[in-house]
Scaffold this motif. Structure first.
Motif, PDB file in Angstrom:
ATOM      1  N   GLN A 180       0.835  -1.199   0.000  1.00 15.88           N
ATOM      2  CA  GLN A 180       0.000   0.000   0.000  1.00 15.88           C
ATOM      3  C   GLN A 180       0.870   1.250   0.000  1.00 15.88           C
ATOM      4  O   GLN A 180       0.602   2.207  -0.731  1.00 15.88           O
ATOM      5  CB  GLN A 180      -0.908  -0.019   1.228  1.00 15.88           C
ATOM      6  CG  GLN A 180      -1.857   1.144   1.315  1.00 15.88           C
ATOM      7  CD  GLN A 180      -2.649   1.125   2.618  1.00 15.88           C
ATOM      8  OE1 GLN A 180      -2.144   0.722   3.658  1.00 15.88           O
ATOM      9  NE2 GLN A 180      -3.888   1.561   2.554  1.00 15.88           N
ATOM     10  N   GLN A 181       1.927   1.245   0.792  1.00 18.88           N
ATOM     11  CA  GLN A 181       2.819   2.405   0.859  1.00 18.88           C
ATOM     12  C   GLN A 181       3.576   2.599  -0.452  1.00 18.88           C
ATOM     13  O   GLN A 181       3.794   3.732  -0.879  1.00 18.88           O
ATOM     14  CB  GLN A 181       3.780   2.258   2.032  1.00 18.88           C
ATOM     15  CG  GLN A 181       3.080   2.405   3.368  1.00 18.88           C
ATOM     16  CD  GLN A 181       3.987   2.099   4.544  1.00 18.88           C
ATOM     17  OE1 GLN A 181       5.084   1.574   4.387  1.00 18.88           O
ATOM     18  NE2 GLN A 181       3.508   2.415   5.735  1.00 18.88           N
ATOM     19  N   ARG A 201       1.149   4.229  -2.845  1.00 13.41           N
ATOM     20  CA  ARG A 201       0.966   5.635  -2.499  1.00 13.41           C
ATOM     21  C   ARG A 201       2.156   6.452  -2.965  1.00 13.41           C
ATOM     22  O   ARG A 201       2.006   7.536  -3.534  1.00 13.41           O
ATOM     23  CB  ARG A 201       0.770   5.801  -0.997  1.00 13.41           C
ATOM     24  CG  ARG A 201       0.629   7.247  -0.582  1.00 13.41           C
ATOM     25  CD  ARG A 201       0.570   7.404   0.934  1.00 13.41           C
ATOM     26  NE  ARG A 201       0.709   8.789   1.285  1.00 13.41           N
ATOM     27  CZ  ARG A 201      -0.291   9.615   1.488  1.00 13.41           C
ATOM     28  NH1 ARG A 201      -1.525   9.180   1.371  1.00 13.41           N
ATOM     29  NH2 ARG A 201      -0.083  10.862   1.805  1.00 13.41           N
ATOM     30  N   ALA A 202       3.360   5.948  -2.750  1.00  8.69           N
ATOM     31  CA  ALA A 202       4.563   6.661  -3.173  1.00  8.69           C
ATOM     32  C   ALA A 202       4.604   6.823  -4.690  1.00  8.69           C
ATOM     33  O   ALA A 202       5.056   7.836  -5.203  1.00  8.69           O
ATOM     34  CB  ALA A 202       5.803   5.932  -2.675  1.00  8.69           C
ATOM     35  N   TRP A 242       2.036   7.152  -6.751  1.00 12.37           N
ATOM     36  CA  TRP A 242       1.061   8.103  -7.282  1.00 12.37           C
ATOM     37  C   TRP A 242       1.011   9.445  -6.563  1.00 12.37           C
ATOM     38  O   TRP A 242       0.650  10.454  -7.169  1.00 12.37           O
ATOM     39  CB  TRP A 242      -0.340   7.485  -7.246  1.00 12.37           C
ATOM     40  CG  TRP A 242      -0.467   6.358  -8.213  1.00 12.37           C
ATOM     41  CD1 TRP A 242      -0.442   5.029  -7.929  1.00 12.37           C
ATOM     42  CD2 TRP A 242      -0.607   6.459  -9.628  1.00 12.37           C
ATOM     43  NE1 TRP A 242      -0.564   4.295  -9.078  1.00 12.37           N
ATOM     44  CE2 TRP A 242      -0.671   5.149 -10.133  1.00 12.37           C
ATOM     45  CE3 TRP A 242      -0.677   7.532 -10.508  1.00 12.37           C
ATOM     46  CZ2 TRP A 242      -0.806   4.884 -11.491  1.00 12.37           C
ATOM     47  CZ3 TRP A 242      -0.827   7.264 -11.852  1.00 12.37           C
ATOM     48  CH2 TRP A 242      -0.890   5.957 -12.334  1.00 12.37           C
ATOM     49  N   TRP A 243       1.343   9.509  -5.261  1.00 11.49           N
ATOM     50  CA  TRP A 243       1.089  10.727  -4.510  1.00 11.49           C
ATOM     51  C   TRP A 243       2.331  11.381  -3.907  1.00 11.49           C
ATOM     52  O   TRP A 243       2.476  12.584  -3.951  1.00 11.49           O
ATOM     53  CB  TRP A 243       0.097  10.453  -3.379  1.00 11.49           C
ATOM     54  CG  TRP A 243      -1.217  10.001  -3.904  1.00 11.49           C
ATOM     55  CD1 TRP A 243      -1.714   8.740  -3.872  1.00 11.49           C
ATOM     56  CD2 TRP A 243      -2.207  10.786  -4.574  1.00 11.49           C
ATOM     57  NE1 TRP A 243      -2.936   8.695  -4.469  1.00 11.49           N
ATOM     58  CE2 TRP A 243      -3.271   9.937  -4.907  1.00 11.49           C
ATOM     59  CE3 TRP A 243      -2.289  12.129  -4.920  1.00 11.49           C
ATOM     60  CZ2 TRP A 243      -4.403  10.389  -5.575  1.00 11.49           C
ATOM     61  CZ3 TRP A 243      -3.420  12.574  -5.576  1.00 11.49           C
ATOM     62  CH2 TRP A 243      -4.453  11.711  -5.890  1.00 11.49           C
ATOM     63  N   ASP A 244       3.194  10.615  -3.294  1.00 12.62           N
ATOM     64  CA  ASP A 244       4.309  11.180  -2.545  1.00 12.62           C
ATOM     65  C   ASP A 244       5.485  11.485  -3.464  1.00 12.62           C
ATOM     66  O   ASP A 244       6.437  10.724  -3.564  1.00 12.62           O
ATOM     67  CB  ASP A 244       4.742  10.225  -1.428  1.00 12.62           C
ATOM     68  CG  ASP A 244       3.636   9.998  -0.426  1.00 12.62           C
ATOM     69  OD1 ASP A 244       2.757  10.858  -0.326  1.00 12.62           O
ATOM     70  OD2 ASP A 244       3.664   8.960   0.253  1.00 12.62           O
TER      71      ASP A 244
END
Length: 62
Positions: A26-27, A30-31, A33-35
């Motif tokens: 999950q992380q 997220r990294a 697409w977002w972070d």
């Protein structure tokens, strides 16, 4: 007073408890697409390139 919790939220919470290895996946997602790291120069270019928005978007007279 109990807060409402959807069935989907309950399912995801239980599923994540049963599959803790998915937290890392999950992380990573997220990294991906977002972070995104941003430099101060890039932030300054974005601010300078922004166009002011009209107070009332649909008013053709201004």
């Amino acid at each position: 007073m109990a807060m409402y919790e959807s069935e989907h939220t309950k399912f995801m919470r239980e599923w994540m408890e049963k599959h803790p290895q998915e937290r890392a996946e999950q992380q990573k997602g997220r990294a991906l697409w977002w972070d995104k790291p941003q430099s101060l120069e890039q932030q300054q270019r974005h601010r300078e390139a922004s166009v002011p928005v009209k107070p009332y978007y649909y008013d053709a007279n201004h």
